[in-house]
Design a protein around this motif. Structure first.
Motif, mmCIF file in Angstrom:
data_model
loop_
_atom_site.group_PDB
_atom_site.id
_atom_site.type_symbol
_atom_site.label_atom_id
_atom_site.label_comp_id
_atom_site.label_asym_id
_atom_site.label_seq_id
_atom_site.Cartn_x
_atom_site.Cartn_y
_atom_site.Cartn_z
ATOM 1 N N THR A 197 62.392 56.697 50.245
ATOM 2 C CA THR A 197 62.415 56.212 48.862
ATOM 3 C C THR A 197 62.271 57.381 47.881
ATOM 4 O O THR A 197 62.945 57.416 46.848
ATOM 5 C CB THR A 197 61.279 55.184 48.641
ATOM 6 O OG1 THR A 197 61.360 54.224 49.676
ATOM 7 C CG2 THR A 197 61.397 54.484 47.313
ATOM 8 N N ALA A 198 61.398 58.331 48.232
ATOM 9 C CA ALA A 198 61.203 59.492 47.349
ATOM 10 C C ALA A 198 62.490 60.300 47.220
ATOM 11 O O ALA A 198 62.873 60.705 46.105
ATOM 12 C CB ALA A 198 60.086 60.376 47.895
ATOM 13 N N ALA A 199 63.169 60.499 48.355
ATOM 14 C CA ALA A 199 64.441 61.243 48.318
ATOM 15 C C ALA A 199 65.483 60.465 47.518
ATOM 16 O O ALA A 199 66.275 61.042 46.766
ATOM 17 C CB ALA A 199 64.935 61.484 49.739
ATOM 18 N N LEU A 259 56.687 52.842 43.149
ATOM 19 C CA LEU A 259 56.561 51.651 42.294
ATOM 20 C C LEU A 259 56.709 52.029 40.823
ATOM 21 O O LEU A 259 57.511 51.434 40.080
ATOM 22 C CB LEU A 259 55.191 50.995 42.546
ATOM 23 C CG LEU A 259 54.993 49.604 41.992
ATOM 24 C CD1 LEU A 259 55.758 48.591 42.818
ATOM 25 C CD2 LEU A 259 53.504 49.243 41.996
ATOM 26 N N CYS A 260 55.953 53.053 40.416
ATOM 27 C CA CYS A 260 56.003 53.510 39.024
ATOM 28 C C CYS A 260 57.402 54.021 38.672
ATOM 29 O O CYS A 260 57.934 53.726 37.604
ATOM 30 C CB CYS A 260 54.979 54.614 38.781
ATOM 31 S SG CYS A 260 53.303 54.066 38.984
ATOM 32 N N MET A 261 57.991 54.777 39.584
ATOM 33 C CA MET A 261 59.306 55.364 39.312
ATOM 34 C C MET A 261 60.385 54.284 39.153
ATOM 35 O O MET A 261 61.227 54.358 38.264
ATOM 36 C CB MET A 261 59.719 56.322 40.449
ATOM 37 C CG MET A 261 58.923 57.591 40.517
ATOM 38 S SD MET A 261 59.100 58.581 39.029
ATOM 39 C CE MET A 261 57.420 58.599 38.471
ATOM 40 N N PHE A 262 60.311 53.283 40.035
ATOM 41 C CA PHE A 262 61.314 52.207 39.949
ATOM 42 C C PHE A 262 61.194 51.474 38.616
ATOM 43 O O PHE A 262 62.203 51.117 38.005
ATOM 44 C CB PHE A 262 61.139 51.209 41.107
ATOM 45 C CG PHE A 262 61.919 51.608 42.334
ATOM 46 C CD1 PHE A 262 63.293 51.424 42.383
ATOM 47 C CD2 PHE A 262 61.294 52.176 43.431
ATOM 48 C CE1 PHE A 262 64.022 51.808 43.506
ATOM 49 C CE2 PHE A 262 62.012 52.564 44.556
ATOM 50 C CZ PHE A 262 63.382 52.380 44.601
ATOM 51 N N ILE A 263 59.967 51.296 38.174
ATOM 52 C CA ILE A 263 59.773 50.556 36.929
ATOM 53 C C ILE A 263 60.167 51.417 35.731
ATOM 54 O O ILE A 263 60.952 50.997 34.880
ATOM 55 C CB ILE A 263 58.300 50.069 36.809
ATOM 56 C CG1 ILE A 263 58.026 49.064 37.938
ATOM 57 C CG2 ILE A 263 58.057 49.417 35.450
ATOM 58 C CD1 ILE A 263 56.567 48.738 38.142
ATOM 59 N N ILE A 264 59.657 52.642 35.692
ATOM 60 C CA ILE A 264 59.949 53.521 34.546
ATOM 61 C C ILE A 264 61.446 53.835 34.471
ATOM 62 O O ILE A 264 62.051 53.773 33.405
ATOM 63 C CB ILE A 264 59.133 54.839 34.643
ATOM 64 C CG1 ILE A 264 57.641 54.542 34.552
ATOM 65 C CG2 ILE A 264 59.536 55.819 33.530
ATOM 66 C CD1 ILE A 264 56.761 55.719 34.929
ATOM 67 N N GLY A 265 62.017 54.173 35.611
ATOM 68 C CA GLY A 265 63.431 54.582 35.607
ATOM 69 C C GLY A 265 64.418 53.436 35.632
ATOM 70 O O GLY A 265 65.628 53.666 35.560
#
Lengths: 248, 331
Positions: free
Chosen positions: A110-112, A62-68
């Motif tokens: 998702t992580a990959a 969730l954080c990665m999708f938003i930040i990136g």
């Protein structure tokens, strides 16, 4: 669109996304690689009955999708491939256990996806080299990746030419199995010689030189330690339940 | 057969990573020994070739379905087991990263299930022995089909073991195996035929590209007759003497069946002929129930193993000598 065209299209799309990914792309590739591995290990370490605990792992993607500012579309497509198989294995388990399995499947893919979208294959190879993976394997991965697109296009052209001569036929007929694929293979072998000669002309002496060969900075190490701490917290403390109890 | 991360426990993943890493380390060492600078680009392009051609659908006559190439067997038949194994690692790594075909954590399992069996078992135990005395179309077809079927069966069985060991599914191992193995038997046969078609074409067009062909034509056998006999004697002594200590004390299949029906280990002979035969056997048998007559101890069992091994070896030797003599006379 054929399976081969799909693969070519997906590779180009991943390449363009890697170029576009903002803040996350600038982070150290080794840091991103280690974070991904730690996250995946944490995700799969949950007990199959602990669906609520597993659900807490959604925080990282969730954080990665938003930040990136990452695209969700391709990720959903990827998840679609794996879910039927995970369901097949988990179908004989109790419903709660199957939910955990599906969550594990979704989170690990998702992580990959996050890793590959924010880090080019060259950077991942540089990170693997820094982790002392044998040079020969790293070089092989780079070479395979470099020539996948070329060979996919060649295979696509050959298959298209064949299908134009055999309209309405599904796949390659039995009689053409050997000659068609064998011709592509022989051409690939000849191409390998040409590749080697051109590599030598460009200064190849058995090893590749990576741009990212610097050591991890103190900031990156601190980030990695903090991430490990968060993972341990999410693994052993049921954050969602505590928050829920607090709310109720 | 690509395993996803969700299907493996960290302990199983770590174990399989270790096993695959050992095989990879050994392969790296072997490939370096060849010291051919052209080899790495060839491996790279071959990896890309396998990746690309696995997307071609080959129509299976009479079924309406399609299959694809068996990468491990094809690579090892061209590059050899070590270079083939490393190339497969590269292909699996890219499949996992770019196409979510198999997980990062499950990569060790996938390398073992698909690359190790395909490249080492397929090439070393099936391809090379069959091609040692020269190749022909039928040998290539047989080696490819047997190689693909055997390695796929081993791979599928490993998937069942790894998933069960991970505790992911409550499906019993026997049921899981009974579902996985037949499916992969059919897949293996089809993949084998496709791989055979490609390798036969290469054999006709550029036979020098195939690995392991004519390896043993002009060479002396690796071990002399004398050495082979000595090794066999030692192996028989170790197996007979050492491992017989671990032999099961439970009844064998037939004994078990008899026990279930009659309630006793053996059927007692009541007829006169049976009694006479039993008494002759009792007198002539040196090792009744694989033990020395006078002792029932473990040492007795071990000694029985060694003596038994010696007797079997002697019997085989005599049999072979008689056979050789008979053949010589016949010629």
């Amino acid at each position: 669109m054929s399976k081969i065209e799909n693969a070519i299209h997906e590779l180009h799309r991943i390449n363009s996304m890697q170029e576009g990914a903002g803040r996350l792309k600038e982070a150290d590739p080794l840091l991103k690689f280690l974070v991904t591995i730690i996250y995946i290990i944490t995700v799969v370490s949950f007990d199959n009955t602990d669906a609520v605990g597993e659900l807490a792992m959604i925080l990282y993607p969730l954080c990665m999708f938003i930040i990136g500012e990452l695209s969700v579309g391709l990720c959903i497509k990827r998840i679609g491939y794996i879910i039927p198989f995970v369901c097949l294995v988990g179908i004989f388990n109790p419903p709660g256990s199957m939910v955990t399995l599906i969550l594990k499947g979704i989170f690990t893919i998702t992580a990959a996806y996050i890793l590959i979208i924010t880090t080019g294959i060259e950077d991942i190879c540089a990170a693997l080299a820094r982790l002392h993976m044998p040079k020969i394997i790293v070089t092989l991965v780079l070479l395979i990746y470099r020539y996948i697109t070329v060979l996919l296009e060649e295979v696509n052209q050959t298959v298209q030419a064949y299908s134009l001569r055999a309209p309405g036929q599904k796949g390659i007929a039995f009689r053409a199995w050997g000659p068609l694929t064998g011709q592509i293979l022989l051409r690939s072998m000849d191409r390998a010689s040409a590749v080697y000669e051109s590599m030598c002309l460009r200064g190849y002496r058995g090893t590749f030189i990576y741009k990212n060969t610097v050591r991890m900075r103190l900031k990156d190490i601190a980030l990695l330690v903090a991430f490990c701490g968060i993972m341990v917290l999410l693994r052993y403390v049921h954050v969602f339940e505590i928050v829920g109890d607090f709310i109720i | 057969m690509h395993m996803a991360d969700a299907l493996v426990a960290p302990a199983v993943a770590a174990t399989m990573y270790t096993c695959s890493a050992v095989a990879a380390g050994y392969s790296v060492k072997k490939v370096k020994l060849v010291d051919d600078p052209k080899r790495i680009p060839v491996m790279g392009v071959m990896g890309a070739f396998v990746f690309a051609t696995q997307m071609i659908n080959f129509t299976i006559p009479g079924t309406g379905s399609s299959g694809h190439l068996c990468g491990g067997m094809l690579l090892s038949a061209i590059l050899g087991p070590y270079a083939g194994f490393l190339t497969m690692i590269g292909v699996l790594l890219i499949q996992c990263l770019l196409f979510a075909d198999g997980g990062i954590l499950a990569l060790g399992c996938n390398i073992w299930n698909m690359a190790f069996y395909g490249c080492f078992i397929g090439a070393m135990l099936i391809w090379r022995p069959m091609m040692r005395k020269g190749a022909c179309r039928w040998k290539i077809i047989a080696a490819s089909v047997i190689g693909c079927v055997v390695t796929l069966q081993l791979g599928a069985f490993s998937v069942c073991l790894e998933t069960t060991a991970s505790g992911v599914t409550q499906l019993p191992l026997t049921v899981f195996v009974s579902v996985m193995q037949p499916i992969h038997l059919a897949i293996g046969a089809v993949e084998g035929l496709i791989t055979a078609a490609v390798l036969c074409f290469i054999y006709e067009a550029r036979p020098e590209l195939l690995w392991g062909i004519n390896d043993g034509v002009d060479k002396k056998p690796g071990l002399s007759y004398k050495k082979t006999v000595i090794i066999l004697v030692i192996a028989a002594a170790v197996i007979g003497g050492g491992l017989s200590l671990a032999a099961s004390e439970y009844p064998d299949g037939l004994e078990w069946s008899i026990q279930k029906i009659t309630g006793e280990d053996e059927i007692e002979a009541s007829d006169g002929i049976y009694e006479a035969a039993a008494s002759v056997q009792e007198k002539t048998a040196l090792l009744p129930d694989y033990s020395v007559k006078t002792t029932d101890s473990q040492a007795g069992t071990s000694l029985s193993g060694i003596i038994g091994a010696a007797a079997v070896i002697a019997l085989c030797t005599v049999f072979c000598l008689v056979f050789r003599l008979f053949r010589k006379n016949h010629e």
